[in-house]
Design an enzyme around this catalytic site. Structure first.
Site, PDB file in Angstrom:
ATOM      1  N   TYR A   1      33.599 -84.527 -78.617  1.00 53.59           N
ATOM      2  CA  TYR A   1      32.792 -83.347 -78.368  1.00 53.59           C
ATOM      3  C   TYR A   1      32.811 -82.466 -79.982  1.00 53.59           C
ATOM      4  CZ  TYR A   1      32.400 -78.191 -78.177  1.00 53.59           C
ATOM      5  OH  TYR A   1      31.742 -76.993 -78.630  1.00 53.59           O
TER       6      TYR A   1
ATOM      7  N   TYR B   1      25.587 -70.613 -71.011  1.00 52.88           N
ATOM      8  CA  TYR B   1      26.500 -69.438 -70.980  1.00 52.88           C
ATOM      9  C   TYR B   1      26.155 -68.436 -72.374  1.00 52.88           C
ATOM     10  CZ  TYR B   1      30.942 -66.999 -71.570  1.00 52.88           C
ATOM     11  OH  TYR B   1      32.098 -66.165 -71.955  1.00 52.88           O
TER      12      TYR B   1
ATOM     13  N   SER C   1      31.110 -74.880 -83.880  1.00 47.49           N
ATOM     14  CA  SER C   1      32.571 -74.370 -83.128  1.00 47.49           C
ATOM     15  C   SER C   1      33.652 -74.650 -84.239  1.00 47.49           C
ATOM     16  CB  SER C   1      32.760 -75.477 -81.939  1.00 47.49           C
ATOM     17  OG  SER C   1      33.980 -75.359 -81.529  1.00 47.49           O
TER      18      SER C   1
ATOM     19  N   LEU D   1      16.293 -83.035 -74.406  1.00 45.18           N
ATOM     20  CA  LEU D   1      16.043 -83.308 -75.659  1.00 45.18           C
ATOM     21  C   LEU D   1      16.257 -85.017 -76.112  1.00 45.18           C
ATOM     22  CD1 LEU D   1      17.800 -80.260 -77.490  1.00 45.18           C
ATOM     23  CD2 LEU D   1      15.611 -80.409 -76.850  1.00 45.18           C
TER      24      LEU D   1
ATOM     25  N   ARG E   1      44.718 -68.039 -79.844  1.00 42.64           N
ATOM     26  CA  ARG E   1      43.375 -68.300 -80.080  1.00 42.64           C
ATOM     27  C   ARG E   1      42.732 -66.657 -80.531  1.00 42.64           C
ATOM     28  NH1 ARG E   1      45.062 -72.525 -80.211  1.00 42.64           N
ATOM     29  NH2 ARG E   1      44.362 -74.492 -79.099  1.00 42.64           N
TER      30      ARG E   1
ATOM     31  N   TYR F   1      31.895 -70.768 -83.617  1.00 45.01           N
ATOM     32  CA  TYR F   1      32.173 -70.115 -82.457  1.00 45.01           C
ATOM     33  C   TYR F   1      33.732 -70.022 -82.449  1.00 45.01           C
ATOM     34  CZ  TYR F   1      27.391 -70.433 -80.776  1.00 45.01           C
ATOM     35  OH  TYR F   1      26.225 -70.442 -80.934  1.00 45.01           O
TER      36      TYR F   1
ATOM     37  N   ARG G   1      48.937 -79.501 -73.745  1.00 46.01           N
ATOM     38  CA  ARG G   1      47.743 -80.317 -73.401  1.00 46.01           C
ATOM     39  C   ARG G   1      47.456 -81.305 -74.957  1.00 46.01           C
ATOM     40  NH1 ARG G   1      42.366 -77.067 -72.051  1.00 46.01           N
ATOM     41  NH2 ARG G   1      42.645 -76.237 -74.121  1.00 46.01           N
TER      42      ARG G   1
ATOM     43  N   LYS H   1      29.934 -81.851 -83.246  1.00 47.95           N
ATOM     44  CA  LYS H   1      29.589 -80.507 -83.854  1.00 47.95           C
ATOM     45  C   LYS H   1      29.712 -80.679 -85.336  1.00 47.95           C
ATOM     46  CE  LYS H   1      28.554 -78.098 -80.371  1.00 47.95           C
ATOM     47  NZ  LYS H   1      27.282 -77.713 -80.244  1.00 47.95           N
TER      48      LYS H   1
ATOM     49  N   ASN I   1      36.624 -68.578 -79.832  1.00 50.11           N
ATOM     50  CA  ASN I   1      36.698 -68.629 -78.235  1.00 50.11           C
ATOM     51  C   ASN I   1      35.903 -67.985 -77.337  1.00 50.11           C
ATOM     52  OD1 ASN I   1      39.207 -70.331 -79.391  1.00 50.11           O
ATOM     53  ND2 ASN I   1      39.451 -70.731 -77.397  1.00 50.11           N
TER      54      ASN I   1
ATOM     55  N   ASP J   1      45.565 -79.732 -78.536  1.00 46.83           N
ATOM     56  CA  ASP J   1      45.690 -78.168 -78.731  1.00 46.83           C
ATOM     57  C   ASP J   1      46.540 -78.173 -80.217  1.00 46.83           C
ATOM     58  OD1 ASP J   1      44.037 -77.550 -76.485  1.00 46.83           O
ATOM     59  OD2 ASP J   1      46.139 -77.027 -75.267  1.00 46.83           O
TER      60      ASP J   1
HETATM   61  C1  WQD Z   1      42.791 -71.972 -74.718  1.00 44.89           C
HETATM   62  C2  WQD Z   1      44.275 -71.906 -74.730  1.00 44.89           C
HETATM   63  C3  WQD Z   1      45.107 -73.901 -73.996  1.00 44.89           C
HETATM   64  C4  WQD Z   1      43.329 -73.796 -70.072  1.00 44.89           C
HETATM   65  C5  WQD Z   1      38.049 -75.072 -76.724  1.00 44.89           C
HETATM   66  C6  WQD Z   1      37.253 -76.177 -77.337  1.00 44.89           C
HETATM   67  C7  WQD Z   1      36.396 -75.600 -78.433  1.00 44.89           C
HETATM   68  C8  WQD Z   1      35.426 -74.575 -77.889  1.00 44.89           C
HETATM   69  C9  WQD Z   1      36.245 -73.608 -77.035  1.00 44.89           C
HETATM   70  C10 WQD Z   1      33.431 -74.596 -76.952  1.00 44.89           C
HETATM   71  C11 WQD Z   1      44.945 -73.067 -75.297  1.00 44.89           C
HETATM   72  C12 WQD Z   1      45.416 -72.955 -73.110  1.00 44.89           C
HETATM   73  C13 WQD Z   1      43.820 -73.584 -71.269  1.00 44.89           C
HETATM   74  C14 WQD Z   1      44.419 -73.917 -69.018  1.00 44.89           C
HETATM   75  C15 WQD Z   1      46.118 -73.386 -70.747  1.00 44.89           C
HETATM   76  N1  WQD Z   1      34.574 -75.120 -77.140  1.00 44.89           N
HETATM   77  N2  WQD Z   1      45.022 -73.331 -71.563  1.00 44.89           N
HETATM   78  N3  WQD Z   1      45.767 -73.542 -69.200  1.00 44.89           N
HETATM   79  O1  WQD Z   1      41.169 -75.382 -76.320  1.00 44.89           O
HETATM   80  O2  WQD Z   1      41.019 -73.213 -77.976  1.00 44.89           O
HETATM   81  O3  WQD Z   1      39.082 -74.472 -77.464  1.00 44.89           O
HETATM   82  O4  WQD Z   1      37.086 -74.333 -75.974  1.00 44.89           O
HETATM   83  O5  WQD Z   1      32.626 -75.222 -75.996  1.00 44.89           O
HETATM   84  O6  WQD Z   1      35.623 -76.480 -79.110  1.00 44.89           O
HETATM   85  O7  WQD Z   1      38.116 -77.012 -77.816  1.00 44.89           O
HETATM   86  O8  WQD Z   1      39.946 -73.232 -75.504  1.00 44.89           O
HETATM   87  O9  WQD Z   1      39.917 -72.052 -73.229  1.00 44.89           O
HETATM   88  O10 WQD Z   1      40.369 -74.696 -73.546  1.00 44.89           O
HETATM   89  O11 WQD Z   1      42.054 -73.026 -74.481  1.00 44.89           O
HETATM   90  O12 WQD Z   1      47.393 -73.058 -71.028  1.00 44.89           O
HETATM   91  O13 WQD Z   1      44.257 -74.214 -67.681  1.00 44.89           O
HETATM   92  O14 WQD Z   1      44.488 -71.770 -73.205  1.00 44.89           O
HETATM   93  O15 WQD Z   1      46.181 -74.738 -74.251  1.00 44.89           O
HETATM   94  O16 WQD Z   1      46.002 -72.842 -75.848  1.00 44.89           O
HETATM   95  P1  WQD Z   1      40.254 -74.148 -77.009  1.00 44.89           P
HETATM   96  P2  WQD Z   1      40.741 -73.137 -74.095  1.00 44.89           P
END
Ligand code: WQD
Length: 342
Positions: free
Chosen positions: A152, A13, A127, A61, A234, A180, A298, A156, A182, A301
């Site tokens: 995970y 991605y 991240s 790798l 976020r 990064y 979840r 990092k 989000n 979070d």
């Molecule tokens: C965002 C918000 C969820 C799904 C993660 C990884 C981080 C990075 C990015 C990279 C949160 C809410 C989500 C759903 C929901 N990883 N949510 N229903 O958790 O901030 O970060 O992704 O590879 O390392 O930890 O991102 O998009 O999962 O969630 O309500 O079905 O959306 O609770 O508040 P997150 P996310």
């Protein structure tokens, strides 16, 4: 002569968007990717966007001899941008060793080979998860990191420490770790974007898959957080902005403009949006009604995470420019396009 850059995970991605940006900035790109979470036809899409086909070599790798062989026969890389890693938070909790083996063995093998063939510049895909639940916001690079709640995330954090140790030991080696927030959105062409396998973990692909009818409804994980509407906040950043930041970071390395040989930079917009705000914006931008329901939190979070992005602005002369509307619009265009093809 174009400068040669090796991109691991370049079919993925963020990797694929960065490859586009690199080609557009006149770099010669070679991708190595094991295709474990991506497709080789991304290469054709990159060619369609840029007019240039990057070199591609399938490589895992974890196989050090394979990397060694590639670098023996493909000489002259000035830098490596290292994206290749597993990234599903939940899966990493279920299977920590798989994550450490893939993400850390992969990194170590890559670095050992890079040292052997004298490739001394690295950009690492990190991240904001390394900050854990921050005590103050916005969060800057000076804030302490915490042990992330998932293997995970911890992979990092440990990876950054490994790179930092190498930078301390070898003054010839230079690295920039990009943290990064989000990443969401897709390329404006609609030709590349995020393609999660199975049920998405992240919010934006879950939203678009629900709107297109692939999922019944979005579960909103909790509305009792200490935020304006109770849902977590976020810092969503457009993947094209992220890609541009990599090119700027690469130039900083190649121009030897670094202040120390290991630098860390946040890549975010500095703006936070709640889950409900993202849903509302999605509905406005796409004119789609989204089926969603509030459920329990979840685990793992944090309530709020958004960047202090001033360091990258100052050091890279880069700033995220695309709005949440643009991020969501491009994600939706991409989702519609992908489903038509499948
Ligand atoms: C965002 C918000 C969820 C799904 C993660 C990884 C981080 C990075 C990015 C990279 C949160 C809410 C989500 C759903 C929901 N990883 N949510 N229903 O958790 O901030 O970060 O992704 O590879 O390392 O930890 O991102 O998009 O999962 O969630 O309500 O079905 O959306 O609770 O508040 P997150 P996310």
């Amino acid at each position: 002569m174009k400068k040669k850059i090796l991109v691991t995970g370049g079919c993925g991605y963020i990797g694929s968007h960065t490859v586009v940006s690199l080609i557009e900035n006149n770099f010669e790109v070679t991708i190595i990717d094991d295709l474990s979470n991506s497709q080789e036809d991304v290469i054709d899409s990159i060619k369609e966007i840029t007019g240039i086909k990057p070199n591609f070599l399938k490589c895992d790798l974890k196989n050090k001899d394979h990397i060694d062989n590639i670098l023996k026969y493909h000489k002259g890389f000035e830098a490596i941008i290292h994206f290749a890693a597993h990234k599903a938070v939940g899966e990493s909790v279920q299977n920590p060793l798989m994550y450490y083996q893939n993400n850390l063995t992969g990194l170590i093998n890559l670095l050992v080979c890079a040292q052997k063939y004298n490739i001394n510049n690295l950009i690492f895909s990190s991240s904001a998860t390394v900050y854990g639940n921050p005590e103050s916001l916005p969060i800057s690079e000076k804030n302490k990191t915490q042990r992330p709640s998932s293997p995970y995330g911890n992979s990092k954090k440990v990876a950054e420490e490994i790179i930092e140790d190498l930078a301390t030991a070898s003054k010839d080696f230079s690295a920039i770790s990009l943290r990064y927030f989000n990443p969401i959105g897709a390329h404006k062409s609609g030709l590349i974007g995020e393609l999660p396998t199975g049920i998405p973990n992240n919010l934006m692909p879950y939203i678009t898959q629900t709107a297109i009818g692939l999922r019944e409804k979005l579960m909103v994980f909790g509305n009792d957080y200490p935020t304006k509407d109770g849902t977590p906040i976020r810092d969503y950043i457009h993947v094209e902005d992220l890609a541009d930041a990599h090119v700027k970071a690469l130039s900083r390395l190649l121009n030897k403009s670094q202040e120390t040989n290991f630098e860390i930079m946040n890549l975010g917009t500095g703006n936070g949006f709640s889950v409900l705000e993202v849903i509302k914006t999605f509905e406005e931008v796409t004119q789609q009604k989204l089926n969603y329901e509030i459920t329990q939190r979840r685990s793992g979070d944090v309530p709020k995470l958004y960047a202090d992005a001033k360091l990258a602005e100052e050091k890279l002369n880069w700033k995220a420019e695309r709005t949440l509307n643009e991020m969501i619009k491009s994600s939706w265009i991409w989702e519609q396009k992908v489903r038509k093809q499948l």
